[in-house]
Design an enzyme around this catalytic site. Structure first.
Site, PDB file in Angstrom:
ATOM      1  N   HIS A 217     -85.200  34.637  25.485  1.00  0.00           N
ATOM      2  CA  HIS A 217     -84.785  33.923  24.281  1.00  0.00           C
ATOM      3  C   HIS A 217     -85.181  34.729  23.052  1.00  0.00           C
ATOM      4  O   HIS A 217     -85.981  35.659  23.120  1.00  0.00           O
ATOM      5  CB  HIS A 217     -85.288  32.480  24.272  1.00  0.00           C
ATOM      6  CG  HIS A 217     -86.664  32.291  23.740  1.00  0.00           C
ATOM      7  ND1 HIS A 217     -87.771  32.299  24.534  1.00  0.00           N
ATOM      8  CD2 HIS A 217     -87.110  32.084  22.473  1.00  0.00           C
ATOM      9  CE1 HIS A 217     -88.842  32.101  23.791  1.00  0.00           C
ATOM     10  NE2 HIS A 217     -88.480  31.970  22.534  1.00  0.00           N
ATOM     11  N   TYR A 242     -87.799  27.000  16.519  1.00  0.00           N
ATOM     12  CA  TYR A 242     -89.208  26.740  16.196  1.00  0.00           C
ATOM     13  C   TYR A 242     -89.713  27.811  15.219  1.00  0.00           C
ATOM     14  O   TYR A 242     -89.175  28.910  15.156  1.00  0.00           O
ATOM     15  CB  TYR A 242     -90.067  26.661  17.455  1.00  0.00           C
ATOM     16  CG  TYR A 242     -90.128  27.910  18.299  1.00  0.00           C
ATOM     17  CD1 TYR A 242     -89.344  28.057  19.431  1.00  0.00           C
ATOM     18  CD2 TYR A 242     -91.011  28.947  17.982  1.00  0.00           C
ATOM     19  CE1 TYR A 242     -89.417  29.189  20.223  1.00  0.00           C
ATOM     20  CE2 TYR A 242     -91.093  30.080  18.771  1.00  0.00           C
ATOM     21  CZ  TYR A 242     -90.287  30.206  19.893  1.00  0.00           C
ATOM     22  OH  TYR A 242     -90.361  31.330  20.671  1.00  0.00           O
ATOM     23  N   ASP A 517     -97.983   7.378  50.447  1.00  0.00           N
ATOM     24  CA  ASP A 517     -98.007   6.212  51.325  1.00  0.00           C
ATOM     25  C   ASP A 517     -97.003   6.446  52.446  1.00  0.00           C
ATOM     26  O   ASP A 517     -96.000   7.126  52.256  1.00  0.00           O
ATOM     27  CB  ASP A 517     -97.741   4.906  50.566  1.00  0.00           C
ATOM     28  CG  ASP A 517     -96.303   4.785  50.115  1.00  0.00           C
ATOM     29  OD1 ASP A 517     -95.703   5.821  49.768  1.00  0.00           O
ATOM     30  OD2 ASP A 517     -95.772   3.663  50.118  1.00  0.00           O
TER      31      ASP A 517
HETATM   32  P1  FAD Z   1     -97.484  37.367  31.864  1.00  0.00           P
HETATM   33  O1  FAD Z   1     -98.128  37.396  30.565  1.00  0.00           O
HETATM   34  O2  FAD Z   1     -96.102  37.919  31.965  1.00  0.00           O
HETATM   35  O3  FAD Z   1     -98.424  38.093  32.877  1.00  0.00           O
HETATM   36  C1  FAD Z   1     -97.985  38.487  34.161  1.00  0.00           C
HETATM   37  C2  FAD Z   1     -98.631  39.822  34.435  1.00  0.00           C
HETATM   38  O4  FAD Z   1     -98.357  40.207  35.765  1.00  0.00           O
HETATM   39  C3  FAD Z   1     -98.103  40.892  33.536  1.00  0.00           C
HETATM   40  O5  FAD Z   1     -99.174  41.399  32.791  1.00  0.00           O
HETATM   41  C4  FAD Z   1     -97.532  41.895  34.488  1.00  0.00           C
HETATM   42  O6  FAD Z   1     -97.728  43.226  34.056  1.00  0.00           O
HETATM   43  C5  FAD Z   1     -98.287  41.602  35.754  1.00  0.00           C
HETATM   44  N1  FAD Z   1     -97.592  42.054  36.953  1.00  0.00           N
HETATM   45  C6  FAD Z   1     -96.332  41.780  37.319  1.00  0.00           C
HETATM   46  N2  FAD Z   1     -96.030  42.381  38.470  1.00  0.00           N
HETATM   47  C7  FAD Z   1     -97.137  43.044  38.844  1.00  0.00           C
HETATM   48  C8  FAD Z   1     -97.459  43.882  39.951  1.00  0.00           C
HETATM   49  N3  FAD Z   1     -96.572  44.144  40.910  1.00  0.00           N
HETATM   50  N4  FAD Z   1     -98.698  44.419  40.028  1.00  0.00           N
HETATM   51  C9  FAD Z   1     -99.627  44.162  39.066  1.00  0.00           C
HETATM   52  N5  FAD Z   1     -99.355  43.400  38.003  1.00  0.00           N
HETATM   53  C10 FAD Z   1     -98.135  42.848  37.889  1.00  0.00           C
HETATM   54  N6  FAD Z   1     -95.306  29.844  25.555  1.00  0.00           N
HETATM   55  C11 FAD Z   1     -95.928  28.905  24.819  1.00  0.00           C
HETATM   56  O7  FAD Z   1     -96.677  28.120  25.335  1.00  0.00           O
HETATM   57  N7  FAD Z   1     -95.703  28.804  23.478  1.00  0.00           N
HETATM   58  C12 FAD Z   1     -94.860  29.630  22.848  1.00  0.00           C
HETATM   59  O8  FAD Z   1     -94.675  29.531  21.649  1.00  0.00           O
HETATM   60  C13 FAD Z   1     -94.186  30.611  23.591  1.00  0.00           C
HETATM   61  N8  FAD Z   1     -93.296  31.417  22.996  1.00  0.00           N
HETATM   62  C14 FAD Z   1     -92.738  32.418  23.702  1.00  0.00           C
HETATM   63  C15 FAD Z   1     -91.914  33.308  23.039  1.00  0.00           C
HETATM   64  C16 FAD Z   1     -91.374  34.375  23.709  1.00  0.00           C
HETATM   65  C17 FAD Z   1     -90.496  35.327  22.970  1.00  0.00           C
HETATM   66  C18 FAD Z   1     -91.641  34.543  25.076  1.00  0.00           C
HETATM   67  C19 FAD Z   1     -91.113  35.700  25.845  1.00  0.00           C
HETATM   68  C20 FAD Z   1     -92.425  33.627  25.759  1.00  0.00           C
HETATM   69  C21 FAD Z   1     -92.984  32.564  25.078  1.00  0.00           C
HETATM   70  N9  FAD Z   1     -93.795  31.641  25.708  1.00  0.00           N
HETATM   71  C22 FAD Z   1     -94.444  30.691  24.975  1.00  0.00           C
HETATM   72  C23 FAD Z   1     -93.997  31.673  27.164  1.00  0.00           C
HETATM   73  C24 FAD Z   1     -95.283  32.403  27.503  1.00  0.00           C
HETATM   74  O9  FAD Z   1     -95.305  33.617  26.860  1.00  0.00           O
HETATM   75  C25 FAD Z   1     -95.427  32.655  28.984  1.00  0.00           C
HETATM   76  O10 FAD Z   1     -95.099  31.509  29.693  1.00  0.00           O
HETATM   77  C26 FAD Z   1     -96.839  33.063  29.337  1.00  0.00           C
HETATM   78  O11 FAD Z   1     -97.260  34.108  28.516  1.00  0.00           O
HETATM   79  C27 FAD Z   1     -96.918  33.484  30.776  1.00  0.00           C
HETATM   80  O12 FAD Z   1     -98.190  34.006  31.044  1.00  0.00           O
HETATM   81  P2  FAD Z   1     -98.472  34.712  32.420  1.00  0.00           P
HETATM   82  O13 FAD Z   1     -99.857  35.175  32.427  1.00  0.00           O
HETATM   83  O14 FAD Z   1     -98.027  33.826  33.511  1.00  0.00           O
HETATM   84  O15 FAD Z   1     -97.403  35.897  32.480  1.00  0.00           O
END
Ligand code: FAD
Length: 770
Positions: A217, A242, A517
């Protein structure tokens, strides 16, 4: 503690490392493919707005804890939030959201346009009809929150390794043994995938489906444009926008564009894999809407703009828990910043204690049917989740993918004009258009009249007066074969009863909460049929089954009806060799036999409080069963009836629905499944009778006493046999005394309600026993 490897050092992985080490599990290694802690994942780009209020109690709690924790860690700016309405429908929705806040403990207030403009002077207040102000909402700097939690975890012994991509999951005999990277193996007793949008790729390495869809997005940051740091975060959901402040700049996010699903293979291979090039065309109307709301933005340039990728699921809930197919492999994905600390705490508690402290069934990784794991299903539903981020969803709105699971009766139901709802992929008749509406239907408010029909009254009344046919196929059926000791050890009630007995009981969890249940029918010495609530029950039985016990989900291969009403016996007697007389086939008994040519299992029990049977057979005989009963029913005035009538009748009888009325958090005494134990419970699931105003709550509304929120509604329906709207609600025991007056918040109204003795209808169950 065990050796744990966490994949992903985004905000979720870091929060989990913190929570695990805080519980004494210090042998924790966190691996990330990117550099620490700006890894390039979604957390690296998240503007970090936290809106806590949600229709789901669980999601609200996850958010509340996140706010509390990050505030304590100095990683939260409590600027408050303002959601504005520009239409009457949105303003009504804000009142409903205010109600969720009251139910789940997030105080807020609905403001008029002038008050909104006081809070947010840059708004064009002529555009808005009102707003919802939540003072405790605010902003989380996601990377800093990750870093601070990682530092705490490190101080307790955890280690974090960046630039270390996991390339494989190792396992032996159904148990995870570690993870592999290009250079090294990391042995582990437990592996937790916190890989965010990369979850499906890690899942594939483990053979575990992770049903989420990465989608982009749009997000932009303006040049200085008159913002200031104290401004509340702002949502303009009528335009899918937002806003937050970065000093004097605005950050603006938009969901007002075509959904942009992303293939993992197409992510940029640079330092920002979750940041896609901006698509300016798609942003045009968003910018126009932003300027309309905040006129000061006119002419402001953009300093930064991108399409950011994060995860969406079919139902909008995260994916938490241990994979059913691989012990020791856990997932915490599709989690927003908003819920990150709460989700991590819940999962850590679940891993360490073997039980989550709060009800997580909505978020459970294993909640899906096999069909719901199909990539096409996940994709189409997740796209709908995206388009509805800012919608005004009605709880009964049908999903975009239909006819995923249909009972063998479906063609007959269609002929009879069934109007279907959906649950767990099943098509379930809500009512049948060929049944006549009542002559003088009761008025009903517009919201609760959606996906509803006055025909439900006819169906409910005729169930009590004559006899009705209900489709029970969507009920989960589990066949258990093996020594009775297995079930005796797992369910609360005594199931070591003679063959031919049915017991309605529940599955307690380790702390005595109601996991589910179930009805347990003993078909043979070592053969049982369970009626249960979904895949989580199957999973629970399988996890606990010792060698020599077989647990089989027979739901899809079988089907069944509920045949209920005073004429049920006369209807069925001529069709079967089974002696259905009151003496020979008593309440809570099960018999196998035939109805016409159809081999059946008949359970004499009733979910609606009338004489009758649940009748099950194999799917191949389904149509024949339906037709046989339908033809024979002609002379008895048999009708078909749907879920709306069912819900009304069950509430008249005080029959609890697991997942709605009670969950693993509730003990059986509080839930009214067992008479009060030694210590009286502090709160109770209580029957309320409402003043008949035409307003009909749907569940989750707040209950007030003396002006204070004291609980929430779980289920509600009009009870035609009792002539009043009924609601079940959790309230303090001190108030759960018949005659006590309370109020239910419904949009901007307060509905008067009185605590009543239950069940409201046929309290001695005389109609069931005849
Ligand atoms: P990530 O931060 O993506 O972390 C996952 C990690 O796994 C990454 O660091 C990646 O490098 C690592 N990884 C993946 N594959 C491997 C592998 N094979 N080996 C080792 N490491 C690996 N959320 C909100 O609550 N409020 C907001 O305002 C909001 N705004 C957003 C705006 C944008 C533009 C975006 C993109 C997202 C937004 N979100 C928001 C959503 C939020 O950013 C994410 O849901 C959240 O950051 C997810 O966190 P995470 O730790 O699960 O994922």
């Amino acid at each position: 503690g065990p050796t744990v490897v966490i994949i992903g050092a985004g905000i979720v992985g870091c929060a989990l490392a913190d929570e695990l080490t805080a519980r004494g599990w210090t042998d924790v290694t966190v691996l990330d493919q990117g550099p620490l802690f700006e890894t390039g994942g979604s957390s690296s780009h998240a503007p970090g707005l936290v809106f806590q209020t949600d229709p789901s109690r669980t999601m609200t709690r996850l958010a509340r804890y996140t706010v509390e924790k990050y505030a304590e860690l100095g990683c939260f700016a409590p600027v408050g939030s303002l959601e504005v309405a520009t239409t009457p429908a949105r303003l009504a929705e804000l009142h409903r959201r205010f109600g969720f806040g009251q139910s789940w403990g997030v105080p807020s207030s609905v403001l008029d346009p002038a008050a909104c403009a006081m809070l947010y002077p840059l708004l064009d207040k002529s555009l808005i009809t009102g707003g919802l102000y939540v003072p405790s909402d605010g902003l989380v700097p996601a990377v800093r929150a990750a870093q601070v939690q990682a530092a705490r975890a490190t101080s307790r012994g955890a280690r974090f390794l960046g630039n270390t991509a996991v390339t494989g999951i190792t396992a032996r005999s159904g148990r995870v043994t570690g993870v592999a990277t290009a250079d090294e193996e990391f042995p582990a007793d437990m592996v937790v995938s916190c890989a965010g949008l990369w979850g499906p790729a890690i899942g594939a390495m483990a053979g575990v489906p992770v049903p989420l869809l990465p989608m982009a997005h749009q997000f932009v940051r303006t040049v200085p444009a008159g913002a200031s740091d104290g401004l509340p975060i702002l949502r303009h959901q009528d335009r899918d926008l937002y806003f937050r402040a970065y000093g004097d700049r605005f950050g603006i996010g938009s969901h007002r564009h075509e959904p942009m699903p992303v293939d993992l293979a197409d992510l940029p291979g640079d330092a920002h894999p979750s940041k896609l090039p901006f698509t300016p065309e798609a942003f045009k109307q968003s910018w126009a809407a932003a300027v309309e709301l905040i006129p000061g933005l006119r002419g402001a340039g953009l300093e930064e703009a991108f399409d950011g990728v994060s995860s969406f699921t079919a139902d909008g809930f995260p994916l938490l828990g241990e994979a059913a197919s691989l012990s020791g492999f856990w997932v915490a994905e599709a989690v927003w910043v908003t819920h990150s600390a709460g989700a991590a705490k819940a999962v850590a508690g679940w891993m360490v204690d073997g039980r989550a402290a709060i009800d997580l069934h909505e978020c459970d990784l294993n909640r899906f049917d096999a069909a719901q794991l199909a990539p096409d299903y996940v994709r189409r539903r997740a796209i709908r989740t995206f388009t509805e981020v800012d919608g005004i969803p009605h709880p009964a709105d049908p999903p975009p993918v239909r006819n995923v699971r249909v009972s063998p009766f479906h063609p007959r139901q269609v002929e009879l004009g069934a109007v279907f709802g959906e649950a767990a992929g099943w098509e379930r008749p809500l009512w049948y258009a060929t049944n006549p509406p009542p002559e003088a239907p009761r008025p009903r408010d517009e919201w609760s009249a959606r996906h509803w029909s006055p025909i439900a009254e006819t169906e409910a009344r005729l169930t009590r007066r004559r006899v009705a046919l209900y489709d029970m196929t969507p009920l989960t059926r589990i066949e258990v074969t093996g020594p009775v000791a297995f079930l005796s050890g797992l369910v609360a009630g005594d199931v070591d009863r003679p063959v031919g007995t049915v017991v309605h009981t529940f599955l307690p969890d380790a702390a005595g909460g109601v996991r589910s249940d179930v009805t347990v029918a003993r078909l043979g010495e070592e053969r049982f049929q369970l009626g249960a609530n979904g895949p989580l029950d199957v999973d629970w039985l399988r996890r606990n089954a010792p060698r020599g016990v077989a647990v089989r989900d027979v739901t899809g291969g079988t089907c069944g009806v509920g045949l209920w009403g005073p004429a049920a016996r006369e209807l069925v007697a001529p069709l079967t060799g089974v002696d259905v007389s009151a003496e020979a086939f008593r309440w809570f008994r099960v018999r196998e036999g035939h109805i016409g040519t159809v081999p059946v299992t008949m359970l004499r029990l009733s979910r609606v409080g009338e004489l009758g049977w649940e009748i099950y057979t194999e799917a191949q005989y389904g149509l024949r069963l339906w037709d046989t009963l339908w033809e024979a029913g002609r002379e008895h005035g048999l009708i078909v009836a749907g879920r709306l009538a069912f819900d009304s009748l069950r509430l008249e009888k005080g029959r609890r629905a697991w997942g709605r009325d009670m969950t693993s958090e509730d003990d059986p005494y509080q839930a009214g499944l067992l008479p009060s134990g030694d210590t009286p419970p502090d709160r109770r699931l209580t029957c309320l009778v409402l003043a008949d105003t035409g307003d009909m709550p749907l569940g989750r509304e707040p209950v007030y006493a003396g002006g204070f929120p004291v609980g929430h509604v779980t289920s509600a329906a009009y009870g035609w046999s009792v002539g009043a709207p009924i609601a079940y609600a959790w309230i303090p025991s001190a108030l759960a005394v018949p005659g006590t007056q309370v109020e239910i918040g419904y949009f901007d109204r307060l509905l008067l309600a009185t605590v009543a003795e239950e069940p409201l209808f046929d309290p001695k169950h005389e109609r069931l026993r005849r």
